[in-house]
Design an enzyme around this catalytic site. Structure first.
Site, PDB file in Angstrom:
ATOM      1  N   CYS A 322       0.828  -1.210   0.000  1.00 18.44           N
ATOM      2  CA  CYS A 322       0.000   0.000   0.000  1.00 18.44           C
ATOM      3  C   CYS A 322       0.858   1.254   0.000  1.00 18.44           C
ATOM      4  O   CYS A 322       0.338   2.372   0.078  1.00 18.44           O
ATOM      5  CB  CYS A 322      -0.941  -0.003   1.205  1.00 18.44           C
ATOM      6  SG  CYS A 322      -0.091  -0.018   2.805  1.00 18.44           S
ATOM      7  N   GLU A 356      -1.781   1.415  -4.733  1.00 15.97           N
ATOM      8  CA  GLU A 356      -1.485   0.053  -4.289  1.00 15.97           C
ATOM      9  C   GLU A 356      -0.681  -0.644  -5.383  1.00 15.97           C
ATOM     10  O   GLU A 356      -0.977  -0.483  -6.575  1.00 15.97           O
ATOM     11  CB  GLU A 356      -2.782  -0.706  -4.036  1.00 15.97           C
ATOM     12  CG  GLU A 356      -2.645  -1.893  -3.132  1.00 15.97           C
ATOM     13  CD  GLU A 356      -3.005  -1.585  -1.691  1.00 15.97           C
ATOM     14  OE1 GLU A 356      -2.943  -2.513  -0.870  1.00 15.97           O
ATOM     15  OE2 GLU A 356      -3.356  -0.427  -1.388  1.00 15.97           O
TER      16      GLU A 356
END
Length: 365
Positions: A322, A356
Site C-alpha cells: 500500500c 497500491e
C-alpha cells in the site's frame, strides 16, 4: 482528501500521473510494464466516517481540512462512498436530528457497507449509553435494515451483529468474508477483487506450500488456498485472526492453518531462534512444510529489516504494497536475489497520491 479533489473528468489524467510516478520509483529494479487496474470514478469506497457537528438545533456530518483542524466542513454529499452509504446518509441524519436520545452528545458516525448489500453503522458518543438509547437504536436498525453499534468510553452496545458479511466473486467462485466493525478491510471492494485475482494468477504455476504474513481476515488467503497444498497464514490482530478462522470454516477451506504471530515472530521461528507455543497447533513441525512461496501484504512501513531478509529465502515472493516508497526500500535487498516477473498497479484510492502495488518476484537463476 478534500472533496474539491474529486473530479471524475480528470480521473484518467490523475491515474496516468500516478502510474508514471510509481513506475519511475520502481524503475531501478527493472520491473516489466505494469498491469493497471483503475477504480470506478464514483461510489467506490465501502467505508466512511464523519464527525458530527452540533449547532443549536442543527446537526451535520462534517470533515476537517488537513491544514485547518478547527473549522468544520459540512458534508451534504460524499460521491466517493458506495451508493448504499450515499443513500443512507441523509435518511439517517434526518432521524438523528429529530431523536433527542440518539443525537445527545453524538460525536461521530461510521459506515461499513458491502457489495452483498449489508450495512453496519457505528454511533460514537461522549456519554454513557443507557436502556433508552438501546431501545431507540433497535428501532433505528429495524427501520433501515442495518446493524447498529453504539460506542462510548469503555462501552460498546451491539444491536444484532458486530460485523457484516461480504461476498466477493473471484473468477467463478464466490467467497464469503466476515468483516468486523473497526477492523481493517480493503476500502475499495471492486479493486480488491482485481488484486486478489492478480495474486491468484501469480500463484497458478507454483507448487508446494505457502507462508502468508499479515493475512488479516483471510482476504487473499481464502482464494489462494486452492492453489497450494497447505497454507500457513499469520496475523497479529486478535479480531482479524478470529474473522479469518470463521471465514475458513464458512467457506469450507481445510488446508489453511491460522497462527497468531507477528511478522517479526515468524522470522524468528523460521530462523529457529525461538519456539512459540502457538505453533504447537500445527499438524507437523514448521520445518517439515514445503514452503517455497511467501505472500506479504504489510502495513505502510513495509517489511522490517529481519523480515525483509527472511523472505529472500523463498523461491517465489508475492508482495502487495500500500506504499510504493516502502516497497522500493524493501526491493533494495530483495532485488539482489530475486527478479520482478510481474508488476501491477491498483488504484484503491482515486484522487489521492496513494497507489497500491503488486510485484511477483522469483529467485535469480
Amino acid at each position: 482528501m478534500p472533496l474539491s479533489a474529486i473530479n471524475p473528468s480528470q480521473y484518467d489524467t490523475l491515474l496516468d500521473e500516478k502510474v508514471q510516478r510509481v513506475s519511475a520509483l520502481l524503475g531501478p529494479y527493472s520491473p516489466p510494464q505494469p498491469d493497471i487496474f483503475p477504480s470506478g470514478k464514483n461510489a467506490y469506497r465501502m467505508r466512511a466516517e464523519f464527525r458530527v457537528w452540533h449547532e443549536a438545533d442543527n446537526l451535520d456530518y462534517v470533515m476537517f481540512r488537513p491544514d485547518d483542524r478547527k473549522t468544520p466542513v459540512p458534508i451534504t454529499q460524499f460521491p466517493i462512498a458506495s451508493q448504499a452509504i450515499q443513500d443512507l446518509m441523509p435518511k439517517l441524519m434526518a432521524k438523528l436530528k429529530t431523536n433527542s436520545t440518539l443525537r445527545q452528545r453524538l460525536f461521530q458516525v461510521e459506515f461499513l457497507s458491502t457489495l452483498s448489500g449489508e450495512m453496519l453503522v457505528t454511533l460514537v458518543y461522549h456519554r454513557k449509553l443507557d436502556e433508552q438509547w438501546t431501545a431507540e437504536a433497535q428501532t433505528l436498525a429495524q427501520n433501515f435494515s442495518i446493524g447498529v453499534i453504539g460506542r462510548s468510553r469503555k462501552q460498546k452496545v451491539v444491536i444484532a451483529n458486530s460485523y457484516v458479511t461480504e461476498v466477493l466473486g473471484i473468477f467463478d467462485v464466490q467467497f464469503s468474508f466476515r468483516q468486523y466493525e473497526q477492523a481493517f478491510t480493503q476500502p475499495n471492494a471492486n479493486v480488491n477483487i482485481k488484486m486478489i485475482e492478480w495474486a491468484c494468477n501469480c500463484a497458478d504455476d507454483l507448487k508446494g506450500d505457502l507462508l502468508e504474513l499479515y493475512c488479516g481476515n483471510g482476504n487473499f488467503t481464502l482464494p489462494l488456498a486452492g492453489r497450494f497444498t497447505q497454507i500457513i497464514a499469520t496475523e497479529l490482530s486478535k479480531t482479524s485472526i478470529r474473522a479469518a478462522r470463521e471465514n475458513l470454516e464458512t467457506n469450507g477451506i481445510e488446508n489453511v492453518e491460522m497462527i497468531r504471530l507477528s511478522a517479526e515472530e515468524v522470522t524468528e521461528a523460521m530462523a529457529g531462534k525461538r519456539e512459540f507455543r502457538r505453533l504447537a497447533s500445527l499438524p507437523k513441525p514448521l520445518a517439515e512444510y514445503n514452503l517455497n512461496t511467501v505472500f506479504v501484504d504489510p502495513p505502510r512501513a513495509g517489511l522490517d529489516e529481519h523480515t525483509e531478509k527472511m523472505v529472500t529465502r523463498f523461491d517465489s515472493i508475492i508482495y502487495i504494497s500500500c506504499n510504493p516508497e516502502s516497497l522500493a526500500e524493501n526491493l533494495k535487498t530483495i532485488h539482489k536475489t530475486h527478479t520482478i516477473e510481474k508488476f501491477a498497479l491498483f488504484d484503491q484510492f482515486p484522487y489521492t497520491h496513494h497507489m497500491e502495488c503488486g510485484v511477483f518476484l522469483q529467485r535469480r537463476k
